[in-house]
Structures are given as structure tokens and as C-alpha cells.
Design an enzyme around this catalytic site. Structure first.
Site, short mmCIF file in Angstrom:
data_model
loop_
_atom_site.label_atom_id
_atom_site.label_comp_id
_atom_site.label_asym_id
_atom_site.label_seq_id
_atom_site.Cartn_x
_atom_site.Cartn_y
_atom_site.Cartn_z
N ALA A 149 38.65 44.76 50.10
CA ALA A 149 38.36 45.40 49.11
C ALA A 149 39.31 45.37 47.87
CB ALA A 149 38.28 46.89 49.84
N LYS A 150 40.45 44.88 48.34
CA LYS A 150 41.52 44.75 47.31
C LYS A 150 41.77 46.09 46.35
CE LYS A 150 40.93 39.60 47.46
NZ LYS A 150 39.95 39.40 47.95
N ARG A 151 41.81 47.13 46.83
CA ARG A 151 42.24 48.26 46.12
C ARG A 151 43.57 48.50 45.82
NH1 ARG A 151 36.79 47.71 46.42
NH2 ARG A 151 35.53 49.66 47.00
#
Length: 280
Positions: free
Chosen positions: A98-100
Site C-alpha cells: 500500500a506504500k502508505r
């Protein structure tokens, strides 16, 4: 294994028993078309179900790319929720790609979405971006500890644009990527067999030029379609290669929709990685 065991412990066991391989679940439009599927929710569901049924009972890690599900709205998220649950039930560790990255309560909300046990998207680990400052990740780091989960923090990514940020000089000297890796090492200090805070380091980098001994897992995208091979891993990761989790997406998925072909591709990659790591 108890779900309260730290992610690093569970990952080490999964890699040792199932092989050191992460397969990305990336249902982008061109791949759906190549499988003879429509680029719609029905195609997404058939693709995802095929991958999960073929691989979740045998690979160490499945890594769904959240964006390819989000693009279909709530119905796509429903497919993702089911895939996460069924993959974990079959024994695969699920790494939500998700690379949040955010701050404060917003980072906390992302942590609850992916790392809280009663969340529909509860995963074993999630990818995070630290470039609002490593300290901004604290809500996710703390939630991961509570849930026995892990995080994989972007350090040196395989895309060429990443270098302008990640190779930049940090205020104390050295690269920004090295500063982030140092923070990860601090989080993993004393963990055995390895910590639960991992780094994302591209397998296509050649000599990474940083100290990768963070006592944690190293997710290595770039094997297969992006040009790196298992034989490249020792040169990139050096003494840390045993903790590498190579990630392959198209290199496996292009063999679908035949389930046996998907399994065969995953097994070949896992075998090649074992040989490369053993010879390092």
C-alpha cells in the site's frame, strides 16, 4: 504458530519451510487481458481467486498491490478483503503493498486499516513510505508490535526516479536511504531470529552502496520482468542476503491462468533463489 508471534519470527519460518519467495498479486489491465479476462470486477475476482488458489498454500508471502483493487472502488476492495483472508487461511503471509505514508492520526488510521486484527484488510505486514520523516511511522510501528505484524519501509527502490530523494545527503551526512536503514536497525535491535521492520531495496541496484545489516527482512522487488535474476542477489545484498525476500510478480503471473503453470514458475524461482543464497 500463534498470531502473536512477531512477524520476523513467522517470516523466517515461512521462508525456511516454503522457500524465500514473495509473489506479487498485481491485477493490472494488461495482465487481465493477457489472461483472457475483462478489465472489470469480474475479471479482477477471477484473476485473484486463481492466484490465491494456486499459490497461497505453498509460497511464503503473497503481496497484493492495493492500488489495482482500489481502482474498482468498493467492489474491488471486497475482492481484496476476501483474498487477504483466504491467503492467510491457506498459510501464506500477506504483505499489503500500500506504500502508505502520513502523520499523526492519519497514519494511525492507515495502521488500523491494515494492521489491526479486527480489520477486514488485516494483513501480516504492510509497505510504508518514510519520507515524511521516519518518526511519522510510529503509529504503524506501534500497531504492528501489538498485532504481531511487520512493516516494510521504502529505502532504495528499483525505480530510477527514487535516487533523487533516496540518494540525497541527509542532514548528518550519508544518504537519506542510509538514515532510514539506521532507524530500521534501531527498531530491530536484539530481535531473534530477525526483527519485524523490513526495508524495501531493489534487486536491480547492483551494489546498493549502503549498510543493509538491519537485522530485519529485505524485500527485493525487480526479479524477473524488471531484469534482475536470483543470481544477482548476493552482489546487491552481501552478507544480509539470507534475510532477503525476493519479490516476483509478472515473472510468475504471466504463466496464468493455468494453475499448474503458476505453481511451476513460483517453484522454479524459489529453487533458484535458494541456490543463490546458499552459494553466497
Amino acid at each position: 504458530m500463534s498470531p502473536l508471534e512477531p512477524f520476523g519470527t513467522r517470516l523466517r519460518q515461512a521462508m525456511d519451510t516454503r522457500g524465500p519467495l514473495c509473489v506479487g498479486v498485481d491485477p493490472h489491465a494488461s495482465l487481465l487481458t493477457a489472461w483472457g479476462l475483462n478489465d472489470d470486477v469480474n475479471g479482477l475476482e477471477r484473476f485473484t481467486r486463481t492466484v490465491v488458489e494456486a499459490l497461497a498454500d505453498r509460497v511464503a508471502v503473497l503481496k497484493p498491490q492495493s492500488a489495482f483493487f482500489e481502482r474498482f472502488g468498493s467492489r474491488g476492495i471486497a475482492v481484496l478483503e476476501k483474498a487477504v483472508e483466504e491467503s492467510r487461511d491457506a498459510g501464506a503471509l500477506v504483505l499489503m503493498d500500500a506504500k502508505r505514508g502520513d502523520i499523526g492520526s492519519t497514519m494511525g488510521a492507515y495502521a488500523e486499516a491494515f494492521l489491526r486484527k479486527d480489520s477486514p484488510l488485516f494483513s501480516d505486514a504492510v509497505t510504508l513510505s518514510p519520507y515524511l520523516g521516519f518518526g511519522s511511522l510510529r503509529p504503524a510501528l506501534d500497531q504492528a508490535v501489538l498485532s504481531g505484524c511487520g512493516v516494510f519501509v521504502l529505502a532504495l527502490t528499483s525505480n530510477p526516479e527514487g535516487a533523487e530523494v533516496q540518494r540525497a545527503t541527509a542532514s548528518g551526512g550519508g544518504s537519506l536511504a542510509q538514515l532510514m536503514l539506521n532507524h530500521m536497525a534501531d527498531e530491530n535491535a536484539g530481535a531473534d531470529p530477525m526483527g519485524s521492520v523490513g526495508a524495501v531495496v531493489g534487486a536491480t541496484l547492483g551494489d546498493a552502496g549502503v549498510d543493509l545489516d538491519i537485522n530485519g527482512p529485505l524485500l527485493a522487488p525487480g526479479i524477473g520482468a524488471q531484469g534482475a535474476t536470483p543470481a544477482d542477489l548476493p552482489g546487491v545484498f552481501g552478507a544480509a542476503v539470507r534475510n532477503v525476500v525476493p519479490s516476483v510478480s509478472r515473472g510468475v503471473l504471466r504463466h496464468g491462468p493455468d494453475a499448474a503453470a503458476l505453481r511451476g514458475a513460483a517453484e522454479r524461482f524459489a529453487d533458484e533463489i535458494r541456490v543463490a543464497v546458499a552459494g553466497a
